[in-house]
Design an enzyme around this catalytic site. Structure first.
Site, PDB file in Angstrom:
ATOM      1  N   GLY A 197       7.573   1.210 -11.368  1.00 48.38           N
ATOM      2  CA  GLY A 197       6.385   2.055 -11.518  1.00 48.38           C
ATOM      3  C   GLY A 197       5.178   1.459 -10.842  1.00 48.38           C
ATOM      4  O   GLY A 197       4.788   0.338 -11.115  1.00 48.38           O
ATOM      5  N   THR A 198       4.599   2.195  -9.903  1.00 55.15           N
ATOM      6  CA  THR A 198       3.501   1.611  -9.147  1.00 55.15           C
ATOM      7  C   THR A 198       2.808   2.678  -8.324  1.00 55.15           C
ATOM      8  O   THR A 198       3.274   3.811  -8.240  1.00 55.15           O
ATOM      9  CB  THR A 198       4.053   0.523  -8.209  1.00 55.15           C
ATOM     10  OG1 THR A 198       2.981  -0.154  -7.615  1.00 55.15           O
ATOM     11  CG2 THR A 198       4.896   1.132  -7.130  1.00 55.15           C
ATOM     12  N   THR A 199       1.662   2.322  -7.767  1.00 53.48           N
ATOM     13  CA  THR A 199       1.059   3.121  -6.695  1.00 53.48           C
ATOM     14  C   THR A 199       0.669   2.168  -5.587  1.00 53.48           C
ATOM     15  O   THR A 199      -0.113   1.249  -5.809  1.00 53.48           O
ATOM     16  CB  THR A 199      -0.230   3.804  -7.201  1.00 53.48           C
ATOM     17  OG1 THR A 199       0.061   4.543  -8.356  1.00 53.48           O
ATOM     18  CG2 THR A 199      -0.787   4.715  -6.131  1.00 53.48           C
TER      19      THR A 199
END
Lengths: 237, 300
Positions: free
Chosen positions: B91-93
């Site tokens: 999970g990341t941006t």
């Protein structure tokens, strides 16, 4: 101890009616509980763990500490599946000896952390179910804490809690050691005695709220004089 | 480590069967027998050019295992891997884009494992050499190790050939190193942001994709970041505008995506090399990059 239960629902109470034949798959993992914590100070590091070894509803042992001394300046805390903890510490000990014999010097904390990362990642497709935290002194004598995930991702921290009560302890450490989420508080550097007292208080709180944590607390304080171990009793229920 | 390879320095091979799995047949590849003190220095033909040895669990029902030749270490391609009882960091941006002043790479700093924030201050942007950084998303451990392997390989190339490998070639090297793991649960999505004769941005993924482009955003928060970027991105942005655009894009993504959050990491790559836009260099106050406080700024 091998578990024959499917790991998906540990300890869930099923309704008492017949649901049909259930196939239990063999799982190579078991969860033995336990909490590990490490704090790094200016010239010291603390690694602490509880000593309860549990599985499901049973307690296997009340005296199974999860801190392992690696060198004179480094202690490893590992919680999770006890079988993998034992094998992993054996492998690390062997690699430390190999390094000592090849290079004629002891491995530094940072080097041990990097080596552990590759050992864990080499088992990417059948991981060691272990949550590791390394605490020790770096080459300059400052405290260092390295925290890992089960497949080898790691980074250097000032403090970290791992294991069954980690989700409860980490916010408390963020607040008390990192001074986070508080306003207008003086950032006093942590002394060794205050840190030890904080670790004791934190584990007493964890033992109150987490069933897998308790029995006794083993604290290893690492300074340049060496490693000092202390045992404090916790709740036994 | 890299220098040893260049000099072809090898310890006298000792036939240690440290963790001998001979009882398990050909399916398990133990620690390398000759290079016993280092796990990963062999790029010989028996490991498809990947400098890392993996332990493959001997699964009982996969017949493809038994027929696999001994020299191949390619991991099981079917989905019958051992079931893991824990979640890995995901999970990341992250985003990267090109403009007249170079390349901007930005990422959030949250590592989540299941529902828990495993670490609120992870560095998802790693420098490879002076003119190349890589943003990582996917599984944290995979990205960390593959970045280490890539740094090592690029350094070896530089020592052997006397010049830096081009970014397109780096992307191709990385893609071919990840290829043996296509179909396994390894999840690596990297964006190479760098400068060689001009700004370059290349996306490499463990599924096999290798794409060059002008703007990429990767991760669970990427749709939100694309929305912001597509609106304002132009070639003629100034450096300050580009930095605040990147920051706002990450901020909007973290606002909507639960698995992204905490702080923003920014790198700016020019012909002179990469610069980490540390928080105190930005004209706004230090706390502006703490996203919980940034919210108030944008609302006003």
């Amino acid at each position: 101890m091998l578990s024959s239960q499917h790991f998906g629902d540990p300890g869930k109470m099923k309704d008492y009616h017949y649901t049909g034949p259930v196939e239990h798959k063999f799982s190579p993992y078991a969860y033995n509980g336990g909490t590990v914590l490490a704090v790094a100070g200016e010239d010291f590091a603390i690694v602490a763990s509880d000593t309860r070894l549990s599985e499901g509803y049973s307690i296997h042992s009340r005296d199974s500490p999860k801190c392992y001394k690696l060198t004179d300046t480094t202690v490893l805390g590992c919680s999770g599946f006890h079988g993998d903890c034992l094998t992993l510490t054996k492998i690390i000990d062997a690699r430390l000896k190999m390094y000592k014999h090849s290079n004629n010097k002891t491995m530094t904390s940072g080097a041990i952390a990097a080596m552990l990362s590759t050992i864990l990642y080499s088992r990417r497709f059948f991981p060691y179910y272990v949550y590791n935290i390394i605490g020790g002194l770096d080459e300059e004598g400052k405290g260092a804490v390295y925290s890992f995930d089960p497949v080898g991702s790691y980074q250097r921290d000032t403090y970290k809690a791992g294991g069954s009560a980690s989700a409860m302890l980490q916010p408390l450490l963020d607040n008390q050691i990192g001074f986070k989420n508080m306003e207008s508080v003086e950032h006093v550097p942590l002394t060794k005695d205050k840190a030890v007292q904080l670790v004791k208080d934190v584990f007493i709180s964890a033992a109150e709220r987490d069933v897998y944590t308790g029995d006794a607390l083993r604290i290893c304080v690492i300074t340049k004089e060496g490693i000092n171990e202390e045992n404090i009793p916790l709740r036994k229920d | 480590m890299a220098l040893e390879d260049v000099c072809s320095f090898k310890e006298r091979p000792v036939q240690h069967k440290w963790f001998s799995f001979s009882s398990l047949g050909d399916a398990a590849i133990p620690f390398p027998k000759s290079d016993y003190y280092n796990l990963r220095l062999e790029t010989s033909e028996n490991n498809c050019g990947v400098p890392l040895h993996f332990f493959i669990p001997p699964l009982p029902h996969s017949s493809s295992f038994i027929n696999r030749p001994l020299s191949s270490f390619c991991p099981p391609k079917n989905s019958m891997t051992v079931q893991r009882p824990f979640r890995l960091a995901h999970g990341t941006t992250t985003l990267g884009f090109i403009f007249q002043g170079g390349v901007i790479a930005a990422a959030d700093t949250r590592a989540s494992a299941g529902g828990l924030v495993a670490c609120p201050a992870v560095h998802k942007i790693t420098p490879i050499h002076s003119h190349l950084v890589v943003t990582s998303s996917g599984s944290g451990a995979d990205c960390m190790l593959w970045e280490r392997i890539l740094i090592r390989e690029i350094r070896l190339y530089q020592l052997r050939h006397g010049h830096r490998l081009s970014i397109r070639a780096t992307a191709k090297l990385l893609s071919s190193m990840l290829h043996p793991f296509k179909g396994t649960e390894m999840c690596v999505a990297l964006t190479l942001c760098g400068w060689d004769n001009g700004p370059k941005l290349i996306y490499v993924c463990s599924d096999g994709a290798r794409l060059q482009g002008d703007v990429f955003s990767v991760g669970s928060g990427s749709p939100y970041a694309y929305g912001v970027l597509d609106r304002e991105l132009r070639w003629s942005l100034s450096k300050g505008e580009a930095i605040s655009l990147a920051r706002e894009a990450v901020f909007r993504a973290t606002h909507r995506d639960a698995y992204s959050g905490n702080n923003v990491d920014l790198f700016h790559i020019t012909a002179q090399g990469w610069i980490h836009i540390a928080l105190h260099h930005i004209m706004l106050a230090v706390k502006m990059c703490d996203l919980s406080l940034l919210c108030h700024y944008y609302v006003q």
